[in-house]
Structures are given as C-alpha cells and as structure tokens.
Design an enzyme around this catalytic site. Structure first.
Site, PDB file in Angstrom:
ATOM      1  N   GLY A  48       0.211  -1.472   0.255  1.00  0.00           N
ATOM      2  CA  GLY A  48      -0.214   0.039   0.374  1.00  0.00           C
ATOM      3  C   GLY A  48       0.979   1.408   0.297  1.00  0.00           C
ATOM      4  O   GLY A  48       2.386   1.105   0.059  1.00  0.00           O
ATOM      5  N   GLN A  53       3.327   9.885   1.942  1.00  0.00           N
ATOM      6  CA  GLN A  53       4.663   9.262   2.137  1.00  0.00           C
ATOM      7  C   GLN A  53       5.329   9.174   0.125  1.00  0.00           C
ATOM      8  O   GLN A  53       6.284   9.630  -0.141  1.00  0.00           O
ATOM      9  CB  GLN A  53       4.716   7.627   1.860  1.00  0.00           C
ATOM     10  CG  GLN A  53       3.943   6.868   2.434  1.00  0.00           C
ATOM     11  CD  GLN A  53       3.669   5.767   2.494  1.00  0.00           C
ATOM     12  OE1 GLN A  53       2.842   4.969   2.412  1.00  0.00           O
ATOM     13  NE2 GLN A  53       4.633   4.618   3.429  1.00  0.00           N
ATOM     14  N   CYS A 102       7.060  -1.054   6.506  1.00  0.00           N
ATOM     15  CA  CYS A 102       5.992   0.947   5.643  1.00  0.00           C
ATOM     16  C   CYS A 102       7.203   0.995   5.114  1.00  0.00           C
ATOM     17  O   CYS A 102       9.168   1.126   5.331  1.00  0.00           O
ATOM     18  CB  CYS A 102       6.094   1.275   6.653  1.00  0.00           C
ATOM     19  SG  CYS A 102       5.244   2.828   5.862  1.00  0.00           S
ATOM     20  N   LEU A 103       6.603   1.358   4.057  1.00  0.00           N
ATOM     21  CA  LEU A 103       7.759   1.868   2.432  1.00  0.00           C
ATOM     22  C   LEU A 103       8.845   2.965   3.362  1.00  0.00           C
ATOM     23  O   LEU A 103       9.779   3.588   2.820  1.00  0.00           O
ATOM     24  CB  LEU A 103       7.346   2.835   1.550  1.00  0.00           C
ATOM     25  CG  LEU A 103       6.575   1.492   1.201  1.00  0.00           C
ATOM     26  CD1 LEU A 103       5.651   1.425  -0.531  1.00  0.00           C
ATOM     27  CD2 LEU A 103       8.030   0.183   0.189  1.00  0.00           C
ATOM     28  N   HIS A 144      -3.378   0.098   8.657  1.00  0.00           N
ATOM     29  CA  HIS A 144      -1.739   0.775   8.406  1.00  0.00           C
ATOM     30  C   HIS A 144      -2.069   2.014   7.302  1.00  0.00           C
ATOM     31  O   HIS A 144      -1.517   3.256   7.542  1.00  0.00           O
ATOM     32  CB  HIS A 144      -1.175  -0.180   7.723  1.00  0.00           C
ATOM     33  CG  HIS A 144       0.483   0.471   7.700  1.00  0.00           C
ATOM     34  ND1 HIS A 144       1.045  -0.356   7.999  1.00  0.00           N
ATOM     35  CD2 HIS A 144       1.286   1.224   7.037  1.00  0.00           C
ATOM     36  CE1 HIS A 144       2.156   0.330   7.810  1.00  0.00           C
ATOM     37  NE2 HIS A 144       1.938   1.361   7.038  1.00  0.00           N
ATOM     38  N   GLU A 145      -2.589   1.663   5.998  1.00  0.00           N
ATOM     39  CA  GLU A 145      -2.952   2.495   5.364  1.00  0.00           C
ATOM     40  C   GLU A 145      -3.552   4.234   5.598  1.00  0.00           C
ATOM     41  O   GLU A 145      -2.810   5.516   5.420  1.00  0.00           O
ATOM     42  CB  GLU A 145      -3.076   2.817   3.823  1.00  0.00           C
ATOM     43  CG  GLU A 145      -2.048   0.699   2.770  1.00  0.00           C
ATOM     44  CD  GLU A 145      -0.810   1.798   2.859  1.00  0.00           C
ATOM     45  OE1 GLU A 145      -0.428   2.741   2.411  1.00  0.00           O
ATOM     46  OE2 GLU A 145      -0.020   1.114   2.952  1.00  0.00           O
ATOM     47  N   HIS A 148      -1.855   6.493   8.199  1.00  0.00           N
ATOM     48  CA  HIS A 148      -0.384   7.485   7.577  1.00  0.00           C
ATOM     49  C   HIS A 148      -1.357   8.726   7.646  1.00  0.00           C
ATOM     50  O   HIS A 148      -1.295  10.232   7.578  1.00  0.00           O
ATOM     51  CB  HIS A 148      -0.033   7.010   5.697  1.00  0.00           C
ATOM     52  CG  HIS A 148       0.925   5.842   5.892  1.00  0.00           C
ATOM     53  ND1 HIS A 148       1.999   6.521   6.784  1.00  0.00           N
ATOM     54  CD2 HIS A 148       0.728   5.167   5.503  1.00  0.00           C
ATOM     55  CE1 HIS A 148       3.107   5.783   6.106  1.00  0.00           C
ATOM     56  NE2 HIS A 148       2.635   4.060   6.325  1.00  0.00           N
TER      57      HIS A 148
HETATM   58 NI    NI Z   1       3.127   2.978   5.488  1.00  0.00          NI
END
Ligand code: NI
Length: 186
Positions: A48, A53, A102-103, A144-145, A148
């Site tokens: 995701g 981000q 997480c990226l 999680h998404e 953000h």
């Molecule tokens: Ni993330």
C-alpha cells in the site's frame, strides 16, 4: 512516473491530511497522482501507499496485495484506490497481530495489534461511494494505510520489543508469528 518517498522524520508524514473534493479528485493532477502512486507502489513491491508518503497531504491511498509466501495466510487484495476512507471497527472480539513494514520506515518490521474486523467506506477514483469489509490480515493493511492520513506510522503502534530489521525478521521471526488472528472473546 515513479515518485520519491518521504521517510521517517519528514514532518509531512506527521500531518493530518486534507480530504479531497469530488472536483479535485477528477482533476488531471489528482488522477495523474493516483496513477503515479500505483506505479510507485508496484515498482517498490509495497502492499500500500498513502499520498503523504509521496509528499501530498491528501486523504488518498492505494493498496494491492498479491499472494506472497513471506506472508502465509495473507489473502490477495485486488487494486484499491481509497479516497477519503473512513474506517469503522465492526467487532472487538478478534485482533490481527501482524509484523508490519512501511516504505517510509525502510528495513524495519514490528508487530502491531489491530481490530481484525473492519469496514472501509470510501470513494473510488471516479468519486463513486464504495465499501470494503475486511476480516483478518487485510484489515491491518487498510488500517496501516489510513493511519498515514492521520500522521500515524506503524512504529507508533508497534510493540517495541518486536521491532526488527528485515534480515533479522527473516532469520528469527517464525512464519507462524508473522501474521496471527486472535480470538479475544470472553
Ligand atoms: Ni506505511
């Protein structure tokens, strides 16, 4: 176009993102942003990606999960574009405890416990109202998404004793501990 990713420490990741109007959503700029976010997520093999981000403080995320042997028990999720998503917890009797990554926190994993049964109400990329219900690991992905969009990262919610770098995760975290769904009734 693949977009550069902000990482832990960038203040924009900590901001509460702004909802999109229907008019903004349909604009070429936002439609291109959505395409670029999908391209970026696929290019870096993420499950995701949320707009903050990539430096856009907007309530928009994309997600896609393909069956992955590293996550046994993680079902596939066809491509989703969640615009202005709202999460409702549907039950408190089941928890999903998953090692998340997480990226924006490269190389780190940690176990996070979240409600396992949730609903996501959102607009798709054309602005049509949609609803997804999840029961299990995909509920963790969606939460999680959406975290953000409120400036929250998984490290805020992780059990700090479980934080691990990726090599050590592969080496020391047993497969059966990577994704668990627990019944906490009674
Ligand atoms: Ni993330």
């Amino acid at each position: 176009m693949q977009l550069p990713l902000l990482v832990l420490g960038h203040p924009l990741l900590r901001r509460v993102a702004t909802p999109l109007t229907a008019r903004q959503l349909l604009s070429p700029a936002i439609q291109t942003l959505i395409d670029d976010m999908i391209e970026t997520m696929v290019a870096v093999s993420g499950a995701g990606l949320a707009a903050p981000q990539v430096g856009q403080s907007l309530r928009l995320c994309v997600a896609q999960v393909r069956e992955n042997p590293r996550y046994p028990g993680m079902p596939a999720l066809p491509l989703r574009v969640w615009v202005n998503p709202i999460i409702t917890v549907l039950g408190e009797t089941r928890r999903v405890v998953m090692y998340e990554g997480c990226l924006s926190v490269p190389g780190l994993r940690g176990a996070v416990s979240r409600p396992a049964t949730i609903r996501v109400d959102y607009w798709d990329r054309e602005g049509r109202p949609q609803r997804d219900d999840f029961d299990g690991p995909l509920a963790a992905v969606a939460q999680h998404e959406c975290d953000h969009l409120d400036g929250r990262l998984f490290v805020d919610r992780a059990d700090t004793n479980t934080l691990t770098f990726l090599d050590e995760y592969e080496q020391f975290v047993p497969h059966e501990d990577r994704v668990r769904v627990l019944d906490v009734r009674g």
